[in-house]
Design a protein around this motif. Structure first.
Motif, short mmCIF file in Angstrom:
data_model
loop_
_atom_site.label_atom_id
_atom_site.label_comp_id
_atom_site.label_asym_id
_atom_site.label_seq_id
_atom_site.Cartn_x
_atom_site.Cartn_y
_atom_site.Cartn_z
N PHE A 187 0.87 -1.17 0.00
CA PHE A 187 0.00 0.00 0.00
C PHE A 187 0.91 1.22 0.00
N ASP A 188 0.45 2.34 -0.57
CA ASP A 188 1.36 3.48 -0.75
C ASP A 188 1.77 4.15 0.56
N GLN A 189 1.06 3.88 1.66
CA GLN A 189 1.45 4.46 2.94
C GLN A 189 1.37 3.39 4.02
N PRO A 190 2.26 3.49 5.03
CA PRO A 190 2.20 2.51 6.13
C PRO A 190 1.01 2.78 7.05
N GLU A 191 0.49 4.01 6.99
CA GLU A 191 -0.55 4.42 7.93
C GLU A 191 -1.51 5.40 7.25
N TYR A 192 -2.78 5.19 7.43
CA TYR A 192 -3.77 6.12 6.87
C TYR A 192 -4.60 6.70 8.00
N VAL A 225 -9.03 -4.38 -0.19
CA VAL A 225 -8.72 -3.92 1.16
C VAL A 225 -9.78 -4.44 2.10
N GLU A 226 -9.29 -5.01 3.20
CA GLU A 226 -10.20 -5.47 4.24
C GLU A 226 -9.72 -4.87 5.56
N ILE A 227 -10.64 -4.32 6.33
CA ILE A 227 -10.27 -3.82 7.65
C ILE A 227 -10.54 -4.93 8.65
N GLU A 228 -9.46 -5.43 9.26
CA GLU A 228 -9.58 -6.59 10.14
C GLU A 228 -10.51 -6.33 11.32
N LYS A 229 -11.19 -7.38 11.72
CA LYS A 229 -12.14 -7.37 12.83
C LYS A 229 -13.35 -6.47 12.56
N THR A 230 -13.55 -6.12 11.29
CA THR A 230 -14.77 -5.40 10.89
C THR A 230 -15.28 -6.09 9.63
N ASN A 231 -16.42 -5.67 9.15
CA ASN A 231 -16.87 -6.24 7.89
C ASN A 231 -16.68 -5.25 6.74
N VAL A 232 -15.74 -4.29 6.93
CA VAL A 232 -15.50 -3.29 5.90
C VAL A 232 -14.53 -3.83 4.86
N LYS A 233 -14.99 -3.86 3.62
CA LYS A 233 -14.15 -4.30 2.51
C LYS A 233 -14.25 -3.29 1.40
N LEU A 234 -13.14 -3.10 0.72
CA LEU A 234 -13.12 -2.15 -0.40
C LEU A 234 -12.71 -2.88 -1.66
N THR A 235 -13.38 -2.57 -2.75
CA THR A 235 -12.93 -3.07 -4.03
C THR A 235 -12.50 -1.88 -4.88
N GLY A 280 -10.07 4.64 16.72
CA GLY A 280 -9.12 3.61 17.14
C GLY A 280 -8.20 3.23 16.01
N GLU A 281 -7.37 2.21 16.28
CA GLU A 281 -6.42 1.73 15.30
C GLU A 281 -6.90 0.42 14.70
N TYR A 282 -6.85 0.33 13.42
CA TYR A 282 -7.28 -0.88 12.73
C TYR A 282 -6.17 -1.34 11.79
N GLU A 283 -6.14 -2.63 11.58
CA GLU A 283 -5.18 -3.22 10.65
C GLU A 283 -5.90 -3.40 9.31
N ILE A 284 -5.29 -2.94 8.25
CA ILE A 284 -5.89 -3.23 6.95
C ILE A 284 -4.97 -4.16 6.17
N LYS A 285 -5.59 -5.03 5.39
CA LYS A 285 -4.78 -5.96 4.60
C LYS A 285 -5.46 -6.23 3.26
N LYS A 296 2.38 -9.75 2.73
CA LYS A 296 3.09 -8.57 3.24
C LYS A 296 2.24 -7.30 3.10
N MET A 297 1.12 -7.42 2.41
CA MET A 297 0.32 -6.22 2.14
C MET A 297 -0.57 -5.88 3.32
N SER A 298 -0.05 -5.05 4.19
CA SER A 298 -0.85 -4.61 5.31
C SER A 298 -0.46 -3.18 5.67
N ALA A 299 -1.34 -2.49 6.32
CA ALA A 299 -1.09 -1.11 6.75
C ALA A 299 -2.02 -0.82 7.92
#
Ligand SMILES: [Cu+2]
Length: 122
Positions: free
Chosen positions: A50-55, A74-84, A96-101, A112-115
């Motif tokens: 991803f172009d940035q380590p943090e959004y 893109v999926e935001i872990e522990k949520t049901n948010v997904k992006l296409t 809060g802080e969320y992990e995206i992968k 390795k694709m996470s932010a």
């Protein structure tokens, strides 16, 4: 002599009307551009990062996924948010802080694709 005066005033009127017409036209095109939706945060994905380590995003703002190369999601872990690709989504998660992968198997660097996505209170 009087005829000339009338002709001149009619000409003036025509110019004023024409000027008004063109003004309102340019106003319309301006509002069209403003009404097109622009995401607050764009996540750009390429193989394999991803172009940035943090959004950073505020609750209620929109994020959008843009693909630079390859096919990713893109999926935001522990949520049901997904992006296409090229879809914008409004984030209503709590602060809060969320992990995206990446949630699409995209090859060697897929795991390795996470932010981080940091949601700030609105
Ligand atoms: Cu992937």
């Amino acid at each position: 002599m009087k005829k000339w005066l009338i002709f001149a005033s009619v000409l003036c009127l025509v110019f004023v009307v024409a000027a008004c017409g063109s003004n309102s036209k340019s106003n319309n095109s301006g509002s069209d551009a403003a009404s097109s939706t622009v995401a607050d945060v764009v996540i750009k994905a390429s193989s394999w990062e991803f172009d940035q380590p943090e959004y950073h995003i505020k609750k209620g703002q929109t994020i959008k996924l843009e693909l630079i190369d390859g096919v990713h999601g893109v999926e935001i872990e522990k949520t049901n948010v997904k992006l296409t690709q090229n879809k914008a989504k409004t984030i209503t998660l709590d602060a809060g802080e969320y992990e995206i992968k990446c949630n699409i198997p995209c090859g060697g660097g897929h795991s390795k694709m996470s932010a981080k996505l940091i949601v700030e209170a609105a």
